[in-house]
Design a protein around this motif. Structure first.
Motif, short mmCIF file in Angstrom:
data_model
loop_
_atom_site.label_atom_id
_atom_site.label_comp_id
_atom_site.label_asym_id
_atom_site.label_seq_id
_atom_site.Cartn_x
_atom_site.Cartn_y
_atom_site.Cartn_z
N PRO A 257 47.33 -10.75 -9.60
CA PRO A 257 47.11 -9.25 -9.68
C PRO A 257 48.16 -8.62 -10.27
O PRO A 257 49.33 -8.91 -9.94
N ALA A 258 48.22 -7.54 -11.13
CA ALA A 258 48.88 -6.67 -11.52
C ALA A 258 49.15 -5.39 -10.62
O ALA A 258 48.32 -5.36 -9.38
N PRO A 259 50.17 -4.54 -10.73
CA PRO A 259 50.28 -3.44 -9.60
C PRO A 259 49.15 -2.61 -9.44
O PRO A 259 48.79 -2.20 -8.09
N GLU A 260 48.30 -2.23 -10.57
CA GLU A 260 46.89 -1.56 -10.24
C GLU A 260 46.06 -2.36 -9.24
O GLU A 260 45.14 -1.85 -8.91
N HIS A 261 45.98 -3.46 -8.97
CA HIS A 261 45.24 -4.25 -8.33
C HIS A 261 45.56 -4.34 -6.96
O HIS A 261 44.99 -5.32 -6.14
N CYS A 262 46.66 -3.57 -6.65
CA CYS A 262 47.17 -4.00 -5.17
C CYS A 262 47.29 -2.96 -4.34
O CYS A 262 47.30 -1.85 -4.90
N TYR A 263 47.34 -2.96 -3.15
CA TYR A 263 47.22 -1.96 -2.40
C TYR A 263 48.60 -1.48 -1.92
O TYR A 263 49.52 -2.62 -1.48
#
Ligand code: KIV
Length: 268
Positions: A257-263
């Motif tokens: 995952p890229a940053p936009e897929h992470c909490y």
């Protein structure tokens, strides 16, 4: 949109061509329903499309009830027809009636489909008179594949053509609200359609029938070898293969995952 039923499907003959598809799960049934498909058949073709068998013969009542219930949960306007599997209606009338009733009572189907012509007339009459609409199925009947000797075009001789017409008439007289005609030359499709007062739904029986039915996986391009009568309206096998390969490559490269897929964690 009003829900299609046996009466409105029957009344469509000569007025409205019926677009029909098979469906096996809630998600695809929901999409087909929203697209305006009139009738969704939970076909025992699910044995091949979904369960990995090489014919429809191993499909059980439990399989069909499970998938029929899934389809009915995705539908608001299409009529849902459950295909009665091999041995669920051939043994005797009582067993057939009980099994057909389970599709209505337990799985929420609107009707059942059975394979066979005049030989099924008594069963069609019994079910219909007891509140269970029946879709007939003649021509290539896959549950008889071992007798037919393969998935072959049916109705090629004069005798076979006359028998198909007699079968269709017997089913219509017994109360079938429509009849599937599978894999015949187009002129036979036209002759059977002209011979009965109920809609004839073609599965490879030509353009003169009252409606068309395709196996969903075939028309979406998910089947490796689809029959000649199938037009692929999409190439989903390619789309899916490409998506799986891109995902695998990104996971292996660490880019998904890229940053936009992470909490982010909440500040304490
Ligand atoms: O099982 C099925 O999908 C069918 C249709 C092709 C009519 O019987």
């Amino acid at each position: 949109m009003k829900k299609w039923n046996a009466a409105s499907i029957k009344a469509a003959k000569g007025v409205h061509k019926l677009a029909c598809l098979t469906a096996y799960d809630t998600g695809s049934a929901r999409l087909a329903d929203a697209a305006g498909i009139a009738l969704l058949l939970v076909g025992d073709s699910l044995g091949m499309t979904v369960l990995g068998y090489d014919s429809t013969l191993p499909v059980t009542m439990a399989d069909m009830l499970h998938h029929t219930a899934a389809v009915t949960r995705g539908v608001t306007s299409a009529m849902v027809v459950a295909d009665m599997p091999f041995l669920s209606y051939q043994i005797n009338l009582e067993e057939a009636f009980r099994n057909a009733g389970r599709f209505i009572q337990e799985a929420g189907a609107d009707a059942v489909k059975i394979e066979g012509g005049a030989i099924r007339a008594e069963l069609v009459r019994t079910l219909t008179e007891n509140g269970i609409p029946v879709l007939g199925h003649i021509g290539l009947t896959p549950q008889s594949i071992n007798v037919l000797g393969g998935y072959k075009v049916q109705g090629k001789t004069h005798e076979a053509r006359d028998r198909l017409i007699e079968d269709a008439q017997a089913l219509a007289e017994a109360g079938a609200f429509a009849i599937v005609l599978e894999c015949t030359p187009s002129d036979i499709g036209a002759a059977v359609t002209a011979a009965v007062p109920v809609p004839v739904i073609s599965v490879g029986a030509g353009p003169e029938c009252d409606g068309q039915m395709l196996v969903m996986h075939d028309m979406l391009g998910l089947t490796e070898r689809a029959p000649k009568f199938v037009k692929p309206y999409a190439s989903l096998a390619t789309t899916m293969r490409d998506a799986f390969a891109a995902y695998a490559a990104e996971v292996e490269a660490g880019s998904f995952p890229a940053p936009e897929h992470c909490y982010a964690s909440a500040p304490s």
